[in-house]
Design a protein around this motif. Structure first.
Motif, mmCIF file in Angstrom:
data_model
loop_
_atom_site.group_PDB
_atom_site.id
_atom_site.type_symbol
_atom_site.label_atom_id
_atom_site.label_comp_id
_atom_site.label_asym_id
_atom_site.label_seq_id
_atom_site.Cartn_x
_atom_site.Cartn_y
_atom_site.Cartn_z
ATOM 1 N N VAL A 242 32.288 33.726 41.060
ATOM 2 C CA VAL A 242 33.337 34.565 40.567
ATOM 3 C C VAL A 242 34.279 33.550 39.823
ATOM 4 O O VAL A 242 34.076 32.262 39.896
ATOM 5 N N GLY B 246 39.293 36.595 36.072
ATOM 6 C CA GLY B 246 39.483 38.137 35.298
ATOM 7 C C GLY B 246 38.407 38.736 36.161
ATOM 8 O O GLY B 246 38.318 40.206 35.835
ATOM 9 N N LEU B 247 37.396 38.372 36.980
ATOM 10 C CA LEU B 247 36.615 39.368 37.795
ATOM 11 C C LEU B 247 37.070 39.892 38.923
ATOM 12 O O LEU B 247 37.703 39.201 39.679
ATOM 13 N N ASN B 248 36.993 41.227 39.176
ATOM 14 C CA ASN B 248 37.523 41.910 40.420
ATOM 15 C C ASN B 248 36.614 41.551 41.530
ATOM 16 O O ASN B 248 37.131 41.799 42.841
ATOM 17 N N GLU B 249 35.326 41.294 41.187
ATOM 18 C CA GLU B 249 34.645 40.904 42.449
ATOM 19 C C GLU B 249 33.503 39.922 41.899
ATOM 20 O O GLU B 249 33.347 39.810 40.744
ATOM 21 N N ILE C 244 43.895 34.001 33.327
ATOM 22 C CA ILE C 244 43.601 35.195 34.339
ATOM 23 C C ILE C 244 42.954 34.536 35.575
ATOM 24 O O ILE C 244 41.762 34.096 35.602
ATOM 25 N N GLY D 108 40.846 35.148 38.981
ATOM 26 C CA GLY D 108 39.748 36.269 39.562
ATOM 27 C C GLY D 108 40.002 36.232 41.289
ATOM 28 O O GLY D 108 41.067 35.916 41.682
ATOM 29 N N TYR D 109 39.006 36.985 41.538
ATOM 30 C CA TYR D 109 39.141 37.484 42.901
ATOM 31 C C TYR D 109 39.187 36.234 43.902
ATOM 32 O O TYR D 109 38.583 35.177 43.373
#
Length: 647
Positions: free
Chosen positions: A272, A275-278, A314, A316-317
């Motif tokens: 991950v 910016g990745l939600n998961e 940004i 991430g997760y």
């Protein structure tokens, strides 16, 4: 087994070094990776080399019984070099020079940068070649990552023209093979050929494929110069590697062109990032590790293993408790043999303040430290198991000519090469069978099943090898648009698609349709059943000797096949003519696995079981990728737990 951390002591007060190393040893560290971003610290003024800081760091590492991987610092050059020689900077497609301030802003075809970068490497290696604590050298850092594989400057223009002169017998051959008669683009001399900056409409597809090959050759040429220099100067006890970034199929270079010359391949494992939600799916993560292992068909190192949340701007997760540890176990299960976590301490200044590590800027020992400590204590007991080679019966073949052809002529904005790889890979991954991900030119004769996603570019040699493999009892599965183009990236004249693959697959494709976003095509089993929707693309397949497994179910095209099966010699060849739904591929993969005698295991979704063999004994590495409790074969697994059991 080397277990350690990426350490940047230059980022902190030097008085912390002994305290850091004491805590590292308590955590189980026996290796640190240092130096790859410290060129200015080694050469603050041009020609004045000073390695005293790292002399001190290495001396303290030796005192604490810690080995060293040293990164050559050429990914981040000093500001004085950029000021003196702005020609070293990358130029983008609009003709704008990249500014000093990021990293990897150098042009691979800059003779000036080649000179300066090789000089700092020579000085560094000469200084440390006899240093017993340094056991490995890392070349540069994530070569070609973050868009640094592309440049349109005049140095690249001249090098591109030379590249083409060496490839073609003369300008007439280039004109013929590129088809420059179209739009009146015929060249009288190689010096007239531009780099493909922005133009009205698009550039010639054959030119664009050669441009991609040139970009790959440019990076590989730079890498080889550095690899060869390090090999020439290093101590006999030292090895050479470089750390590969992810996103392999979105790059303008082929890792095979230089990775096979390394002593071992290394990878930066980030399930991950910002910016990745998961995280990426377990199948996607497994495929990337199988790709890295496939470069040399050997076990590999991970020199950056994610621990904390990541992001330049940004974020991430946030990996859940024990999830990063599960990813570490998972990496070892897929061929990693030595691992360094990124990073020892997150930085409180600069661009990566939000790329968090084992310790945060607060410098406190928290859950992440204890998690890595527990992992190190456990994994070192399995050195023999994870040093053992892996054997696969399934191989997924990729071809960068096809990848770059797709990128230059996408045909549908929704088609993504990695997604199409996973369309074929994931159904076998779900069955817990071992898969090698290898380039198409590697020997694949010993496998039982071959997977070829959207193999648009095809040649006689590969078609013949696939026929021979299938004749001898192998199974081939190919997906849509196979064999559409030749090695010049041109459509094949006078031949029905899939061209030279037609006898193997037993089909012809009369027409095709690009299914743009929001559109789909109904597909039903040939023997009747519920319809599903295919997306992105559909080939209207006419069987010749093949049998129809699924067909289209609409007014105009219901006589055409979508999925076919063809007997060829002792084997079978399957064609997937559209972006079919998962259950179709799952059913086909189970049928193929049973017929081919693949070693498979059933498990719940998110529970991955990797079989490894060492010293004549079989083991199962069971990884629960889920955030809830699971079971496998009577074994209870906590969220993100890994267990290893002897079969």
């Amino acid at each position: 087994m080397y277990l350690g951390v990426d350490y940047y002591p230059e980022h902190w007060d030097h008085s912390l070094i002994d305290e850091d190393m004491t805590r590292m040893k308590e955590m189980g560290v026996n290796m640190i990776r240092i130096g790859e971003f410290a060129w200015h610290l080694m050469e603050q003024q041009e020609g004045n080399f000073d390695f005293s800081f790292f002399d001190h760091v290495i001396a303290r590492a030796k005192h604490h019984g810690i080995h060293v991987m040293f990164g050559t610092p050429t990914a981040t050059f000093p500001a004085w070099l950029s000021k003196k020689h702005p020609s070293i900077l990358i130029e983008d497609i609009n003709g704008n020079k990249k500014s000093f301030g990021g990293r990897r802003q150098y042009c691979f075809n800059s003779s000036v940068y080649e000179q300066y970068s090789l000089r700092i490497v020579e000085k560094l290696l000469t200084h440390y070649k006899d240093e017993e604590a340094i056991v490995s050298w890392q070349i540069d850092n994530e070569l070609g990552h973050e868009g640094s594989d592309m440049c349109y400057c005049d140095q690249c223009l001249n090098a591109f023209q030379r590249f083409l002169q060496e490839k073609y017998k003369g300008i007439d051959e280039l004109n013929e093979r590129w088809g420059t008669i179209f739009w009146g683009q015929t060249y009288n001399d190689f010096s007239e050929i531009p780099v493909p900056k922005q133009t009205v409409t698009v550039h010639n597809p054959a030119m664009m494929l050669d441009w991609a090959r040139f970009r790959s050759a440019s990076l590989a040429g730079f890498a080889h110069k550095h690899i060869n220099l390090v090999k020439e100067l290093k101590g006999s006890h030292q090895t050479v590697t470089t750390n590969l970034p992810g996103g392999f199929f979105d790059k303008w270079f082929d890792h095979n062109e230089f990775s096979r010359d390394l002593d071992f391949v290394s990878y930066d494992n980030y399930p991950v990032w910002g910016g990745l939600n998961e995280p990426i799916s377990p199948a996607h993560l497994s495929m990337t590790l199988d790709y890295v292992r496939g470069l040399k068909k050997e076990n590999f190192w991970i020199v950056e293993e994610l621990m904390g949340a990541q992001g330049h701007d940004i974020i991430g997760y946030l990996p859940r408790p024990n999830q990063a540890k599960a990813w570490a176990w998972h990496a070892f299960a897929h061929g990693c043999s030595n691992m360094l976590f990124f990073r020892w301490r997150g930085m409180n200044k600069g661009a990566e303040q939000y790329c968090l590590g084992i310790l945060d800027a607060n410098n406190r020992t928290t859950r992440k430290y204890k998690e890595v400590q527990q992992f190190f204590n456990e994994v070192k007991e399995y050195k023999t198991l994870f040093d053992a080679p892996m054997k696969a019966d399934v191989a997924l073949l990729y071809d960068f000519d096809s990848i770059w052809s797709w990128r230059n002529q996408q045909q549908n904005a929704s088609i993504d090469y990695t997604e199409e790889i996973l369309r074929l890979y994931e159904p076998f991954h779900k069955q817990n069978t071992t898969i090698d991900v290898i380039r198409h030119d590697q020997d694949f004769s010993e496998y039982k099943v071959l997977l070829l996603p959207i193999a648009k570019v095809m040649d006689s040699d590969l078609a013949r090898r696939l026929e021979e493999f299938t004749e001898n009892g192998g199974t081939v599965i190919m997906s849509f648009r196979a064999g559409v183009k030749d090695r010049d990236n041109n459509l094949v004249f006078g031949s029905m698609v899939p061209g030279e693959l037609s006898p193997l697959l037993g089909i012809e494709v009369e027409e095709s349709e690009s299914l743009q976003a929001g559109t789909s095509a109904p597909v039903v089993p040939a023997e009747g059943g519920e319809a599903t929707e295919a997306v992105y693309w559909r080939d209207l397949v006419k069987p010749l000797t093949a049998r129809t497994l699924h067909r289209y179910d609409d007014r105009f095209y219901d006589e055409y096949s979508c999925v076919t099966e063809n007997d060829f010699g002792k084997g079978k060849a399957y064609y997937i003519g559209a972006g079919v739904q998962g259950y179709i591929m799952d059913t086909l993969a189970k049928t193929v696995a049973d017929a081919a005698g693949l070693k498979t295991l059933a498990s719940n979704s998110g529970v991955e079981v990797i079989t490894r063999t060492a010293e004549g004994k079989d083991y199962r590495v069971i990884v629960n990728h889920n955030g809830h409790e699971e079971t496998f074969d009577g074994i209870s697994l906590a969220p993100y737990e890994c267990q290893i059991v002897e079969v």
